[in-house]
Write a protein that holds these residues in place. Structure first.
Motif, PDB file in Angstrom:
ATOM      1  N   ASN A   1      -6.011  -7.780   4.495  1.00 29.83           N
ATOM      2  CA  ASN A   1      -5.378  -6.893   5.034  1.00 29.83           C
ATOM      3  C   ASN A   1      -3.954  -7.208   5.332  1.00 29.83           C
ATOM      4  O   ASN A   1      -3.331  -6.848   6.466  1.00 29.83           O
TER       5      ASN A   1
ATOM      6  N   GLU B   1       0.291  -7.464   4.290  1.00 31.33           N
ATOM      7  CA  GLU B   1       1.246  -6.294   4.116  1.00 31.33           C
ATOM      8  C   GLU B   1       1.923  -6.336   2.885  1.00 31.33           C
ATOM      9  O   GLU B   1       2.172  -5.112   2.263  1.00 31.33           O
TER      10      GLU B   1
ATOM     11  N   SER C   1       2.376   1.791   3.248  1.00 31.87           N
ATOM     12  CA  SER C   1       3.258   1.042   3.969  1.00 31.87           C
ATOM     13  C   SER C   1       4.712   1.692   4.314  1.00 31.87           C
ATOM     14  O   SER C   1       5.354   2.408   3.177  1.00 31.87           O
TER      15      SER C   1
ATOM     16  N   ALA D   1      -3.164  -2.823  -9.993  1.00 33.11           N
ATOM     17  CA  ALA D   1      -2.933  -1.591  -9.100  1.00 33.11           C
ATOM     18  C   ALA D   1      -3.530  -0.371  -9.840  1.00 33.11           C
ATOM     19  O   ALA D   1      -4.189   0.334  -9.579  1.00 33.11           O
TER      20      ALA D   1
ATOM     21  N   THR E   1      -6.546   2.095  -6.143  1.00 34.81           N
ATOM     22  CA  THR E   1      -6.109   2.991  -5.540  1.00 34.81           C
ATOM     23  C   THR E   1      -5.298   2.839  -4.563  1.00 34.81           C
ATOM     24  O   THR E   1      -5.539   1.850  -3.547  1.00 34.81           O
ATOM     25  N   GLY E   2      -4.232   3.718  -4.178  1.00 38.02           N
ATOM     26  CA  GLY E   2      -3.306   3.500  -2.905  1.00 38.02           C
ATOM     27  C   GLY E   2      -2.442   2.302  -2.880  1.00 38.02           C
ATOM     28  O   GLY E   2      -2.196   1.695  -1.839  1.00 38.02           O
ATOM     29  N   LEU E   3      -2.074   1.682  -4.092  1.00 37.28           N
ATOM     30  CA  LEU E   3      -0.971   0.590  -4.162  1.00 37.28           C
ATOM     31  C   LEU E   3       0.128   1.020  -5.237  1.00 37.28           C
ATOM     32  O   LEU E   3       0.157   1.850  -5.901  1.00 37.28           O
ATOM     33  N   ARG E   4       1.336   0.227  -4.658  1.00 39.17           N
ATOM     34  CA  ARG E   4       2.641   0.520  -5.227  1.00 39.17           C
ATOM     35  C   ARG E   4       3.409  -0.652  -5.541  1.00 39.17           C
ATOM     36  O   ARG E   4       3.384  -1.155  -4.524  1.00 39.17           O
TER      37      ARG E   4
ATOM     38  N   LEU F   1      -6.056  -7.658  -0.338  1.00 37.46           N
ATOM     39  CA  LEU F   1      -6.948  -6.630   0.092  1.00 37.46           C
ATOM     40  C   LEU F   1      -7.709  -7.088   1.151  1.00 37.46           C
ATOM     41  O   LEU F   1      -7.924  -6.407   2.287  1.00 37.46           O
TER      42      LEU F   1
ATOM     43  N   ARG G   1       0.814  -1.150   0.015  1.00 38.70           N
ATOM     44  CA  ARG G   1      -0.104  -0.073   0.089  1.00 38.70           C
ATOM     45  C   ARG G   1       0.993   1.282  -0.093  1.00 38.70           C
ATOM     46  O   ARG G   1       1.992   1.396   0.465  1.00 38.70           O
ATOM     47  N   ASP G   2       0.137   2.156  -0.508  1.00 40.25           N
ATOM     48  CA  ASP G   2       0.967   3.600  -0.531  1.00 40.25           C
ATOM     49  C   ASP G   2       1.646   4.016   0.733  1.00 40.25           C
ATOM     50  O   ASP G   2       2.795   4.522   1.015  1.00 40.25           O
TER      51      ASP G   2
END
Length: 245
Positions: free
Chosen positions: A164, A166, A111, A179, A183-186, A161, A108-109
């Motif tokens: 939840n 890591e 993280s 991705a 949204t919110g993933l890298r 997801l 996640r962004d």
């Protein structure tokens, strides 16, 4: 060139050449939404091998790499397309790779994980496709992180997801595609492995059949067949493996 009958029998003892096709890796194979038929680089290679041997091809289709490998190990299929791995090599004779594919981590962004080294820590849970090359590799390599196994590689991000977790691990292109829809993933900046995707058949089929398949793969690379198939199916992110003599 005429193929020795013993080679044909080794590959196709039932009369059909049964190809194990894994739909869990979109770089190699997919299913046509309109017809339901599998297509992709591995399917093209399967038909080319059947044409070379002069026998009809039967596609035996699976949704996960582990199932595809097991089918060949159990001789429910005559050959398949797999990432080279020593565990799989106990029962399967591999060729040299025909394509190279990169494995990446996704987080996640928000993280705190920024590097591959930061993944292998106590309390970090990494989700992989059960029986995939990433599962086998990371099971050997990770010393502290916990591995969570999704049913198939395409369900890795959903499991990541829903539970939840890591870290998600998989084919770079699959992770990028997932991705892009969310949204919110890298993805982390560096690959954690290069997958050497090869063809393979049961070791019980003998060294002559294994040598024939190895030579076939080298010819398909040298002739441009593999490169053309990657282009025809609009596959980005996979490269033709170097020739091995």
């Amino acid at each position: 060139m005429a193929i020795d009958a013993s080679i044909v029998r080794a590959f196709a003892p039932t009369g059909n050449l049964r190809a194990s096709i894994n739909l869990g890796n979109p770089i190699l194979a997919n299913r046509d939404a309109a017809t339901g038929m599998p297509f992709g680089v591995s399917v093209d290679l399967a038909h080319a091998l059947g044409e070379r041997l002069g026998v009809p091809v039967e596609l035996v289709v699976f949704d996960a790499a582990g199932k595809s490998v097991q089918a060949v190990s159990d001789e429910q299929a005559d050959f398949g397309f797999f990432a080279v791995d020593p565990k799989r090599g106990e029962s399967i004779a591999f060729t040299a790779p025909y394509v190279l594919i990169e494995g990446f981590y996704m987080v996640r962004d928000a993280s705190p994980i920024k590097t591959n080294e930061a993944v292998d820590r106590t309390g970090i849970r990494v989700v992989v496709g059960k029986g995939s090359a990433y599962d086998l590799f990371l099971t050997r390599e990770l010393q502290h992180a916990e591995i969570i196994r999704a049913p198939t590689s395409p369900t890795v991000v959903a499991t990541f997801l829903e539970q939840n977790l890591e870290v998600a691990a998989g084919v770079k292109q699959q992770l990028e595609s997932d991705a892009a829809k969310l949204t919110g993933l890298r993805l982390l900046d560096e690959r954690f492995m290069v997958i050497r995707q090869a063809m393979g058949l049961p070791k019980s089929r003998g060294p002559e059949a294994a040598s024939f398949l190895a030579a076939f793969v080298e010819e398909m690379k040298a002739s441009g067949f593999v490169a053309d198939a990657l282009g025809r199916h609009k596959i980005a992110g996979a490269s033709v493996a170097p020739r091995e003599v």
